[in-house]
Design a protein around this motif. Structure first.
Motif, PDB file in Angstrom:
ATOM      1  N   SER A  26       3.954  14.230  -0.344  1.00 52.72           N
ATOM      2  CA  SER A  26       4.226  12.624  -0.340  1.00 52.72           C
ATOM      3  C   SER A  26       3.652  11.932   0.883  1.00 52.72           C
ATOM      4  N   SER A  27       3.751  12.698   2.058  1.00 52.31           N
ATOM      5  CA  SER A  27       3.542  12.021   3.466  1.00 52.31           C
ATOM      6  C   SER A  27       1.761  11.938   3.404  1.00 52.31           C
ATOM      7  N   TYR A  28       1.310  13.005   2.918  1.00 52.65           N
ATOM      8  CA  TYR A  28      -0.124  12.913   2.733  1.00 52.65           C
ATOM      9  C   TYR A  28      -0.712  11.807   1.759  1.00 52.65           C
ATOM     10  N   MET A  29      -0.015  11.630   0.546  1.00 46.31           N
ATOM     11  CA  MET A  29      -0.367  10.632  -0.249  1.00 46.31           C
ATOM     12  C   MET A  29      -0.314   9.306   0.513  1.00 46.31           C
ATOM     13  N   ILE A  30       0.537   8.997   1.370  1.00 48.35           N
ATOM     14  CA  ILE A  30       0.791   7.673   1.888  1.00 48.35           C
ATOM     15  C   ILE A  30      -0.559   7.544   2.727  1.00 48.35           C
ATOM     16  N   SER A  31      -0.674   8.504   3.759  1.00 47.08           N
ATOM     17  CA  SER A  31      -1.933   8.363   4.491  1.00 47.08           C
ATOM     18  C   SER A  31      -3.273   8.162   3.846  1.00 47.08           C
ATOM     19  N   ALA A  32      -3.425   9.015   2.736  1.00 47.34           N
ATOM     20  CA  ALA A  32      -4.593   8.974   2.102  1.00 47.34           C
ATOM     21  C   ALA A  32      -4.763   7.655   1.244  1.00 47.34           C
ATOM     22  N   SER A  33      -3.795   6.882   0.917  1.00 49.99           N
ATOM     23  CA  SER A  33      -4.011   5.760   0.356  1.00 49.99           C
ATOM     24  C   SER A  33      -4.150   4.364   1.548  1.00 49.99           C
ATOM     25  N   LEU A  34      -3.646   4.720   2.581  1.00 51.47           N
ATOM     26  CA  LEU A  34      -3.976   3.791   3.744  1.00 51.47           C
ATOM     27  C   LEU A  34      -5.531   3.881   4.241  1.00 51.47           C
TER      28      LEU A  34
ATOM     29  N   LEU B 286       0.865  -1.232  -0.083  1.00 52.86           N
ATOM     30  CA  LEU B 286      -0.014  -0.102  -0.189  1.00 52.86           C
ATOM     31  C   LEU B 286       0.860   1.298   0.042  1.00 52.86           C
ATOM     32  N   ILE B 287       1.851   1.287   0.772  1.00 50.98           N
ATOM     33  CA  ILE B 287       2.637   2.663   0.801  1.00 50.98           C
ATOM     34  C   ILE B 287       3.697   2.682  -0.454  1.00 50.98           C
ATOM     35  N   THR B 288       3.968   1.448  -1.080  1.00 46.28           N
ATOM     36  CA  THR B 288       5.135   1.706  -2.218  1.00 46.28           C
ATOM     37  C   THR B 288       4.628   2.589  -3.444  1.00 46.28           C
ATOM     38  N   PRO B 289       3.271   2.280  -3.849  1.00 50.81           N
ATOM     39  CA  PRO B 289       2.923   3.336  -4.878  1.00 50.81           C
ATOM     40  C   PRO B 289       2.934   4.677  -4.735  1.00 50.81           C
ATOM     41  N   PRO B 290       2.393   5.139  -3.469  1.00 54.68           N
ATOM     42  CA  PRO B 290       2.233   6.651  -3.346  1.00 54.68           C
ATOM     43  C   PRO B 290       3.807   6.968  -3.315  1.00 54.68           C
ATOM     44  N   ILE B 291       4.610   6.273  -2.612  1.00 56.60           N
ATOM     45  CA  ILE B 291       6.146   6.389  -2.445  1.00 56.60           C
ATOM     46  C   ILE B 291       6.649   6.762  -3.823  1.00 56.60           C
ATOM     47  N   ILE B 292       6.485   5.884  -4.641  1.00 56.50           N
ATOM     48  CA  ILE B 292       6.874   5.997  -6.157  1.00 56.50           C
ATOM     49  C   ILE B 292       6.307   7.105  -6.765  1.00 56.50           C
ATOM     50  N   PHE B 293       4.904   7.373  -6.782  1.00 61.07           N
ATOM     51  CA  PHE B 293       4.265   8.389  -7.409  1.00 61.07           C
ATOM     52  C   PHE B 293       5.242   9.783  -7.067  1.00 61.07           C
ATOM     53  N   ALA B 294       5.137   9.888  -5.622  1.00 61.51           N
ATOM     54  CA  ALA B 294       5.923  11.195  -5.153  1.00 61.51           C
ATOM     55  C   ALA B 294       7.229  11.356  -5.678  1.00 61.51           C
ATOM     56  N   SER B 295       8.062  10.223  -5.810  1.00 58.98           N
ATOM     57  CA  SER B 295       9.337  10.328  -6.147  1.00 58.98           C
ATOM     58  C   SER B 295       9.137  10.835  -7.769  1.00 58.98           C
TER      59      SER B 295
END
Length: 581
Positions: free
Chosen positions: A108-116, A90-99
């Motif tokens: 980037s941190s928000y995208m991880i939270s929103a994904s979860l 779950l955390i890998t896609p938003p991390i890669i999107f943000a990068s």
């Protein structure tokens, strides 16, 4: 195994119990929270938590079915295992999107939270099995969870590359030719908006009979797609991050901010491929293997998180972790704290439609696997309605997830392994899993911790994770008969897919000779380029077309039907043996 014996096996499944009246439901709930039996039951928690030797054998605990009464502690423990098992995915896609889009740490941190949070909410919908009309349902009614599809991740990466190449997103070129990407949050909003309108395709596919979908998308097509998804992600993200980063520093430029990985200003920055980076990733990778060998069932289900934790502990002690992302992350967060300008990017429409077709294909296989490990029938009207409800929930989830500022979500397969190991297919555990995911997403500091994971540690873990996707595709391909026709189709499909993997730029310049194309024609060219440059899209398209066009001999058709029957018999026989053990 004869058809009669198959019927005798499938008829042993218990019928669902009727809904209790409110008074008895209240009494049952009070008993569960006020008695030791309600909290602990008679489950063997020692088996769940103590480590084991590879050669050791221990008696397995009882199997808990879909709606069996589950002790509260076991429900919470199983739910936590499910949450941890899917956390890395779950955390890998938003991390890669943000990068890929060079976004700031707060976004980037928000995208991880929103994904979860989004995955937790939409997983509840997927488990619900709400009856609609005329026998149609919403949700599978199984312990089915959702997450960002890796097909979306691979396609979005190709879309972002096109946006940077055509000037939609800003970038600068250094004196040595190194391209540095600028921040482009609007690109993510375009992917969200495009996925929102394309989600109606999967919603429409959900109303087709599952047998029609399986005929159009046989294992030869779905297996090829899944294999290429995993392989392309290893090449474009996993192994690059293992070496230090995938943001451009892998080119080892001689000057500029990307001269060192992840950037020259990062703590303990080194050149891409440095032995220190390789060692960190290898440590995380080996930790996963050791956990599988010696860990308890609980830890084995969370082996990916164990690998991340061990890697981060060593990286932190060696000074590789930048704590600024943890400091800048809020204590509490939720959806829509950050918003993206949602719009439609026309060249992305065709690729995103293909993503939803791929999601529907994956959903059929994942739901079938979930029903098998839950010891439910994998044929008949009820099973067909579960597939229909799951695909519909996926399609609606793709629409809602875009409104949640989350990339399209689809059924996750990782949790089937947790069900198999823990022998718990109960939906109460699934609801606790959703509660944990929403809790993890709401606590913003947790997302900051995930964002601080060094690239080599993340790369070592995600390489294993993406390789497991390839293995899933190979398992699907194992159901192919490999007749001459099948081998021909697979060879043609893999010619394009593997070619794309080895030479990613081969189709990038396909339309450079067209002079002054109109805006609409240029958008079509870019859309075709994205499809041709994405390995799973082009290989899946070739396999699909050839499977529909090439005739099949009558003898081969009969052999295929016999093979399918034998496979179903063997799967039912294995489930029967597990039930007796």
């Amino acid at each position: 195994m004869s058809r009669a014996s198959v019927s005798s096996v499938t008829k042993e499944q218990p019928s669902p119990a009727g809904n209790p009246n409110p008074r008895s439901a209240f009494s049952n709930a009070r008993r569960r929270v006020t008695t030791k039996d309600g909290w602990l039951g008679d489950y063997d928690y020692q088996w769940l938590c103590l480590p084991s030797l590879p050669t050791g054998k221990r008696k397995q605990p009882p199997f808990y079915g879909l709606d069996d009464e589950l002790p509260l502690v076991l429900a919470m423990a199983s739910g936590l295992q499910h949450a941890l098992a899917m956390l890395a995915g779950l955390i890998t896609p938003p991390i890669i999107f943000a990068s890929s889009l060079a976004l700031d740490p707060e976004t980037s941190s928000y995208m991880i939270s929103a994904s979860l949070i989004g995955c937790g909410i939409l997983s509840l919908v997927q488990m619900s099995r709400l009856k609609l009309w005329r026998g149609y349902y919403l949700g599978t009614g199984l312990l089915s969870v959702v997450g960002t599809s890796f097909a979306t991740l691979s396609t979005a990466t190709a879309i972002f590359n096109v946006m940077y190449s055509n000037g939609t997103c800003p970038s600068t070129v250094g004196a040595d030719g190194t391209i540095t990407r600028g921040s482009c949050p609007d690109a993510y909003g375009m992917v969200l908006g495009t996925s929102l309108i394309c989600s109606f395709l999967e919603i429409g596919l959900s109303f087709l009979p599952p047998r029609v979908l399986q005929r159009i998308f046989p294992p030869m097509v779905t297996g090829t797609v899944i294999v290429m998804i995993g392989a392309s992600l290893i090449g474009s993200s996993g192994i690059l991050n293992w070496g230090g980063g995938s943001n451009g520093c892998q080119a080892r430029p001689t000057s500029g901010i990307l001269e060192l990985c992840p950037t020259v200003g990062a703590p303990h920055a080194l050149q891409w491929g440095s032995p220190q980076f390789i060692g960190l990733g290898f440590l995380s990778f080996v930790s996963i293997i050791l956990t599988e060998l010696f860990g308890s069932p609980f830890l084995r289900n969370a082996s990916i998180i164990v690998g991340l934790a061990v890697g981060c502990i060593v990286a932190g002690a060696a000074g590789y972790i930048d704590g600024s992302t943890i400091t800048s992350a809020p204590i509490i967060t939720f959806l829509w704290v950050y918003r993206f300008k949602i719009s439609v990017y026309p060249p992305a429409i065709l690729p995103m439609l293909a993503v939803y077709v791929s999601a529907a294909m994956e959903a059929i296989g994942d739901i079938t696997a979930s029903a098998e490990v839950s010891r439910l029938r994998v044929e008949g009207e009820e099973f067909d309605s579960r597939i229909q409800g799951g695909i519909l929930s996926d399609g609606i989830g793709g629409f809602i997830s875009a409104l949640f500022t989350v990339a399209p979500l689809s059924v996750f397969a990782q949790n089937n392994g947790v069900i198999s190991v823990t022998r718990c297919a109960n939906r109460a555990a699934g609801r606790w899993c959703c509660a944990f995911l929403i809790l993890f997403g709401t606590l913003g500091k947790i997302s900051g911790v995930f964002l601080a994971i060094p690239n080599p540690v993340l790369g070592g873990v995600t390489t294993f994770l993406f390789a497991s996707v390839i293995v899933s595709g190979l398992r699907v391909l194992s159901f192919v008969r490999y007749t001459r026709r099948d081998r021909f189709i697979l060879a043609a499909a893999l010619s394009f897919g593997v070619g794309d993997l080895l030479v990613p730029d081969i189709f990038t310049y396909l339309f450079d000779g067209v002079n002054n194309p109109s805006g609409g024609l240029q958008g079509l060219f870019e859309s075709i380029t994205i499809v041709l440059s994405t390995p799973f899209l082009i290989s899946g398209f070739v396999a699909l077309v050839l499977n529909l066009l090439l005739p099949q001999d009558e003898s081969q058709r009969n052999d295929d039907e016999e093979c399918v029957e034998v496979v179903q018999d063997l799967e039912i026989q294995m489930s029967d043996q597990e039930r007796k053990s």
